[in-house]
Design an enzyme around this catalytic site. Sequence first.
Site, PDB file in Angstrom:
ATOM      1  N   TYR A   1      73.575  79.103  -9.738  1.00 59.77           N
ATOM      2  CA  TYR A   1      73.837  80.048  -8.655  1.00 59.77           C
ATOM      3  C   TYR A   1      72.581  80.853  -8.315  1.00 59.77           C
ATOM      4  O   TYR A   1      72.200  80.991  -7.149  1.00 59.77           O
ATOM      5  CB  TYR A   1      74.979  80.995  -9.030  1.00 59.77           C
ATOM      6  CG  TYR A   1      75.508  81.798  -7.860  1.00 59.77           C
ATOM      7  CD1 TYR A   1      76.694  81.437  -7.225  1.00 59.77           C
ATOM      8  CD2 TYR A   1      74.827  82.910  -7.367  1.00 59.77           C
ATOM      9  CE1 TYR A   1      77.185  82.158  -6.143  1.00 59.77           C
ATOM     10  CE2 TYR A   1      75.294  83.631  -6.290  1.00 59.77           C
ATOM     11  CZ  TYR A   1      76.473  83.265  -5.682  1.00 59.77           C
ATOM     12  OH  TYR A   1      76.939  83.977  -4.599  1.00 59.77           O
TER      13      TYR A   1
ATOM     14  N   TYR B   1      84.617  85.908  -6.354  1.00 56.62           N
ATOM     15  CA  TYR B   1      85.135  84.568  -6.067  1.00 56.62           C
ATOM     16  C   TYR B   1      86.487  84.469  -6.774  1.00 56.62           C
ATOM     17  O   TYR B   1      86.544  84.543  -8.001  1.00 56.62           O
ATOM     18  CB  TYR B   1      84.196  83.493  -6.613  1.00 56.62           C
ATOM     19  CG  TYR B   1      82.889  83.355  -5.856  1.00 56.62           C
ATOM     20  CD1 TYR B   1      81.832  84.235  -6.067  1.00 56.62           C
ATOM     21  CD2 TYR B   1      82.707  82.319  -4.941  1.00 56.62           C
ATOM     22  CE1 TYR B   1      80.636  84.106  -5.374  1.00 56.62           C
ATOM     23  CE2 TYR B   1      81.506  82.170  -4.248  1.00 56.62           C
ATOM     24  CZ  TYR B   1      80.479  83.063  -4.469  1.00 56.62           C
ATOM     25  OH  TYR B   1      79.298  82.922  -3.783  1.00 56.62           O
TER      26      TYR B   1
ATOM     27  N   LYS C   1      74.371  77.806  -1.282  1.00 54.83           N
ATOM     28  CA  LYS C   1      73.143  77.046  -1.464  1.00 54.83           C
ATOM     29  C   LYS C   1      72.452  76.584  -0.186  1.00 54.83           C
ATOM     30  O   LYS C   1      71.268  76.227  -0.214  1.00 54.83           O
ATOM     31  CB  LYS C   1      73.439  75.778  -2.300  1.00 54.83           C
ATOM     32  CG  LYS C   1      73.678  76.043  -3.755  1.00 54.83           C
ATOM     33  CD  LYS C   1      72.389  76.359  -4.471  1.00 54.83           C
ATOM     34  CE  LYS C   1      72.612  77.191  -5.700  1.00 54.83           C
ATOM     35  NZ  LYS C   1      71.975  78.455  -5.758  1.00 54.83           N
TER      36      LYS C   1
ATOM     37  N   HIS D   1      71.565  91.837  -6.296  1.00 54.50           N
ATOM     38  CA  HIS D   1      72.770  91.657  -7.106  1.00 54.50           C
ATOM     39  C   HIS D   1      72.429  90.949  -8.413  1.00 54.50           C
ATOM     40  O   HIS D   1      71.748  89.939  -8.419  1.00 54.50           O
ATOM     41  CB  HIS D   1      73.818  90.837  -6.353  1.00 54.50           C
ATOM     42  CG  HIS D   1      74.564  91.651  -5.339  1.00 54.50           C
ATOM     43  ND1 HIS D   1      75.758  91.247  -4.795  1.00 54.50           N
ATOM     44  CD2 HIS D   1      74.285  92.857  -4.797  1.00 54.50           C
ATOM     45  CE1 HIS D   1      76.184  92.183  -3.950  1.00 54.50           C
ATOM     46  NE2 HIS D   1      75.302  93.154  -3.927  1.00 54.50           N
TER      47      HIS D   1
ATOM     48  N   PRO E   1      79.979  76.077   1.537  1.00 55.89           N
ATOM     49  CA  PRO E   1      79.309  77.354   1.269  1.00 55.89           C
ATOM     50  C   PRO E   1      79.669  78.020  -0.063  1.00 55.89           C
ATOM     51  O   PRO E   1      79.077  79.045  -0.415  1.00 55.89           O
ATOM     52  CB  PRO E   1      79.728  78.231   2.453  1.00 55.89           C
ATOM     53  CG  PRO E   1      80.916  77.571   3.046  1.00 55.89           C
ATOM     54  CD  PRO E   1      80.857  76.130   2.714  1.00 55.89           C
TER      55      PRO E   1
HETATM   56  P1  RFL Z   1      70.402  75.614  11.222  1.00 59.34           P
HETATM   57  O1  RFL Z   1      70.520  77.040  10.829  1.00 59.34           O
HETATM   58  O2  RFL Z   1      71.621  74.887  11.626  1.00 59.34           O
HETATM   59  O3  RFL Z   1      69.320  75.551  12.387  1.00 59.34           O
HETATM   60  C1  RFL Z   1      69.114  74.388  13.151  1.00 59.34           C
HETATM   61  C2  RFL Z   1      68.532  74.816  14.474  1.00 59.34           C
HETATM   62  O4  RFL Z   1      68.215  73.657  15.248  1.00 59.34           O
HETATM   63  C3  RFL Z   1      68.611  73.879  16.582  1.00 59.34           C
HETATM   64  N1  RFL Z   1      68.788  72.546  17.220  1.00 59.34           N
HETATM   65  C4  RFL Z   1      67.944  72.029  18.116  1.00 59.34           C
HETATM   66  N2  RFL Z   1      66.823  72.498  18.669  1.00 59.34           N
HETATM   67  C5  RFL Z   1      66.183  71.722  19.578  1.00 59.34           C
HETATM   68  N3  RFL Z   1      66.648  70.498  19.982  1.00 59.34           N
HETATM   69  C6  RFL Z   1      67.780  69.987  19.442  1.00 59.34           C
HETATM   70  N4  RFL Z   1      68.232  68.793  19.822  1.00 59.34           N
HETATM   71  C7  RFL Z   1      68.484  70.759  18.465  1.00 59.34           C
HETATM   72  N5  RFL Z   1      69.619  70.569  17.744  1.00 59.34           N
HETATM   73  C8  RFL Z   1      69.794  71.658  16.996  1.00 59.34           C
HETATM   74  C9  RFL Z   1      69.889  74.694  16.454  1.00 59.34           C
HETATM   75  O5  RFL Z   1      70.211  75.416  17.640  1.00 59.34           O
HETATM   76  C10 RFL Z   1      69.530  75.604  15.298  1.00 59.34           C
HETATM   77  O6  RFL Z   1      68.927  76.813  15.723  1.00 59.34           O
HETATM   78  O7  RFL Z   1      69.727  74.741  10.070  1.00 59.34           O
HETATM   79  P2  RFL Z   1      68.634  75.161   8.967  1.00 59.34           P
HETATM   80  O8  RFL Z   1      67.483  75.865   9.588  1.00 59.34           O
HETATM   81  O9  RFL Z   1      68.420  73.918   8.177  1.00 59.34           O
HETATM   82  O10 RFL Z   1      69.359  76.246   8.050  1.00 59.34           O
HETATM   83  C11 RFL Z   1      70.458  75.910   7.255  1.00 59.34           C
HETATM   84  C12 RFL Z   1      71.392  77.106   7.094  1.00 59.34           C
HETATM   85  O11 RFL Z   1      71.682  77.638   8.376  1.00 59.34           O
HETATM   86  C13 RFL Z   1      72.704  76.741   6.387  1.00 59.34           C
HETATM   87  O12 RFL Z   1      72.468  75.824   5.342  1.00 59.34           O
HETATM   88  C14 RFL Z   1      73.385  77.979   5.777  1.00 59.34           C
HETATM   89  O13 RFL Z   1      73.796  78.859   6.779  1.00 59.34           O
HETATM   90  C15 RFL Z   1      74.585  77.570   4.912  1.00 59.34           C
HETATM   91  N6  RFL Z   1      75.325  78.714   4.398  1.00 59.34           N
HETATM   92  C16 RFL Z   1      74.896  79.446   3.300  1.00 59.34           C
HETATM   93  N7  RFL Z   1      73.737  79.116   2.691  1.00 59.34           N
HETATM   94  C17 RFL Z   1      73.270  79.877   1.653  1.00 59.34           C
HETATM   95  O14 RFL Z   1      72.204  79.544   1.102  1.00 59.34           O
HETATM   96  N8  RFL Z   1      73.921  80.999   1.194  1.00 59.34           N
HETATM   97  C18 RFL Z   1      75.083  81.398   1.766  1.00 59.34           C
HETATM   98  O15 RFL Z   1      75.607  82.429   1.364  1.00 59.34           O
HETATM   99  C19 RFL Z   1      75.633  80.602   2.840  1.00 59.34           C
HETATM  100  N9  RFL Z   1      76.747  80.966   3.444  1.00 59.34           N
HETATM  101  C20 RFL Z   1      76.480  79.138   5.055  1.00 59.34           C
HETATM  102  C21 RFL Z   1      77.170  80.273   4.559  1.00 59.34           C
HETATM  103  C22 RFL Z   1      76.936  78.469   6.185  1.00 59.34           C
HETATM  104  C23 RFL Z   1      78.060  78.915   6.820  1.00 59.34           C
HETATM  105  N10 RFL Z   1      78.476  78.180   7.953  1.00 59.34           N
HETATM  106  C24 RFL Z   1      78.849  78.743   9.172  1.00 59.34           C
HETATM  107  C25 RFL Z   1      78.328  76.746   7.960  1.00 59.34           C
HETATM  108  C26 RFL Z   1      78.288  80.743   5.177  1.00 59.34           C
HETATM  109  C27 RFL Z   1      78.738  80.067   6.296  1.00 59.34           C
HETATM  110  C28 RFL Z   1      79.947  80.644   6.932  1.00 59.34           C
HETATM  111  C1  PHB Z   2      78.324  85.178   2.720  1.00 53.36           C
HETATM  112  O1  PHB Z   2      78.037  86.359   2.446  1.00 53.36           O
HETATM  113  O2  PHB Z   2      78.436  84.789   3.890  1.00 53.36           O
HETATM  114  C2  PHB Z   2      78.533  84.203   1.629  1.00 53.36           C
HETATM  115  C3  PHB Z   2      78.285  84.597   0.319  1.00 53.36           C
HETATM  116  C4  PHB Z   2      78.483  83.689  -0.706  1.00 53.36           C
HETATM  117  C5  PHB Z   2      78.935  82.414  -0.422  1.00 53.36           C
HETATM  118  C6  PHB Z   2      79.176  82.027   0.891  1.00 53.36           C
HETATM  119  C7  PHB Z   2      78.984  82.931   1.924  1.00 53.36           C
HETATM  120  O3  PHB Z   2      79.154  81.541  -1.453  1.00 53.36           O
END
Ligand code: RFL
Ligand code: PHB
Length: 394
Positions: free
Chosen positions: A388, A204, A300, A75, A296
């Site tokens: 971004y 957005y 980031k 994109h 989110p």
């Molecule tokens: P995670 O993915 O939470 O993974 C942590 C892992 O640790 C495990 N764990 C344990 N394992 C062993 N012993 C324990 N005591 C433990 N406690 C926990 C867990 O089961 C898990 O598997 O952290 P990590 O690796 O730092 O990754 C971070 C990302 O997952 C998170 O920042 C992103 O998903 C945030 N986020 C987005 N980030 C982006 O860069 N671009 C996006 O478009 C974006 N969209 C989003 C998002 C997060 C969302 N949610 C649900 C919060 C959209 C959503 C909806």
């Molecule tokens: C997503 O595709 O899940 C998504 C994209 C952009 C955002 C947050 C979530 O800012």
Amino acid sequence: MPKTHTTVGIIGGGPAGLLLARLLHNSGIDCVLLESRDRAYVEQRQRAGILEQGTVDALRESGAAERLDREGLVHDGIELRWNRRAHRIDFPALTGGRRVWVYAQTEIVKDLIALQLTYGAPLLFEAAVHAVEGADTEEPLIRYTHEGRDKTLTCDYVVGCDGFHGVARTAIPDGVKRTYEHAYPYSWLGILADVPPSCDELIYAHSPRGFALHSMRSPTVSRLYLQVPNGTDPANWSDERIWDELEARFAVDGDWKLRRGPVTAKSVLPMRSSVTEPMRYGRVFLAGDAAHIVPPTGAKGLNLAAADVIVLARAFARLKDTGSAELLDAYSDTCLRRVWRAEHFSYFMTTALHTDPGQSPFATRLQLSRLDRIAASPHAAAELAENYAGLPTV
Ligand code: RFL
Ligand code: PHB
């Protein structure tokens, strides 16, 4: 018989832990990864969708981008909507060529797990860590439970990649650790729908009814979000109500239409910001959501997690190759500079586009003026685009 000692003990098999294990493997550094959940759960957890150039570059260099290069959608911008108007932010034009990729976190996790299980160091699922001890000693210890038994893993270094609810953070004493937090007075209702996206790039939208975001997972699957009050129960939102509300919030002059389709997943997520400093204490390091959370809206979280482990893997490689701990010692400060930039950007995107409960008309006019400024000034637009599309990793 699982190992009882390793160079780097990694807690958590999300994107941070898995990418770190891959990078260490490529540098010939021994590690063990412990993940509390089972493989299917980790591979299906719906989360991020947008990858910055730096994250894609790192996945490519680590040999984990074969499918991303085939299936990821490139994109070159996003669209902002407000007051029934649309304005496109052109990333390459405003940032000297940077762009972003749409490739779901679930897919990155699947790709990294497959590589790790085939070529990498041990990756144990259903291995729940309950304590990290001796952070300030030469040999920190991880206590975990696996296959119904209590086990220990001694390590030269421990990296907590265990997310916001993990245990590694507790290894930093309260007198040393400082946490900065902000909670937002709204949440997101997110859906996945089996319908081709109604746009080529993400939208957005600021609207008098609250924020909405149109994202996607593939040419046939859409991902959409709506601002909802904290405490919302997704069961109170029928598919029809969701589509009606999305349509109202994306409303724009012209002939754009929102395509509707079967909703296959529905969930509510709270919005918070949090940073724990320092990101290292003795021989324990924190990376990704274990150290910091962003709402989110700026896309980031995953990219910050990747940036942390890229910096950390380089530091471990330097230590191995030259004996110098200089980069390891600089890890927390190096990462926190980027983390705070992303915290600010995520806060900005969130507060510029959402409507606070009881928000004053004055505050709304300020938001609209900010958005008008982005449309009017290439400088204001470039500030958004640079943040971004992602600042260089280090
Ligand atoms: P995670 O993915 O939470 O993974 C942590 C892992 O640790 C495990 N764990 C344990 N394992 C062993 N012993 C324990 N005591 C433990 N406690 C926990 C867990 O089961 C898990 O598997 O952290 P990590 O690796 O730092 O990754 C971070 C990302 O997952 C998170 O920042 C992103 O998903 C945030 N986020 C987005 N980030 C982006 O860069 N671009 C996006 O478009 C974006 N969209 C989003 C998002 C997060 C969302 N949610 C649900 C919060 C959209 C959503 C909806
Ligand atoms: C997503 O595709 O899940 C998504 C994209 C952009 C955002 C947050 C979530 O800012």
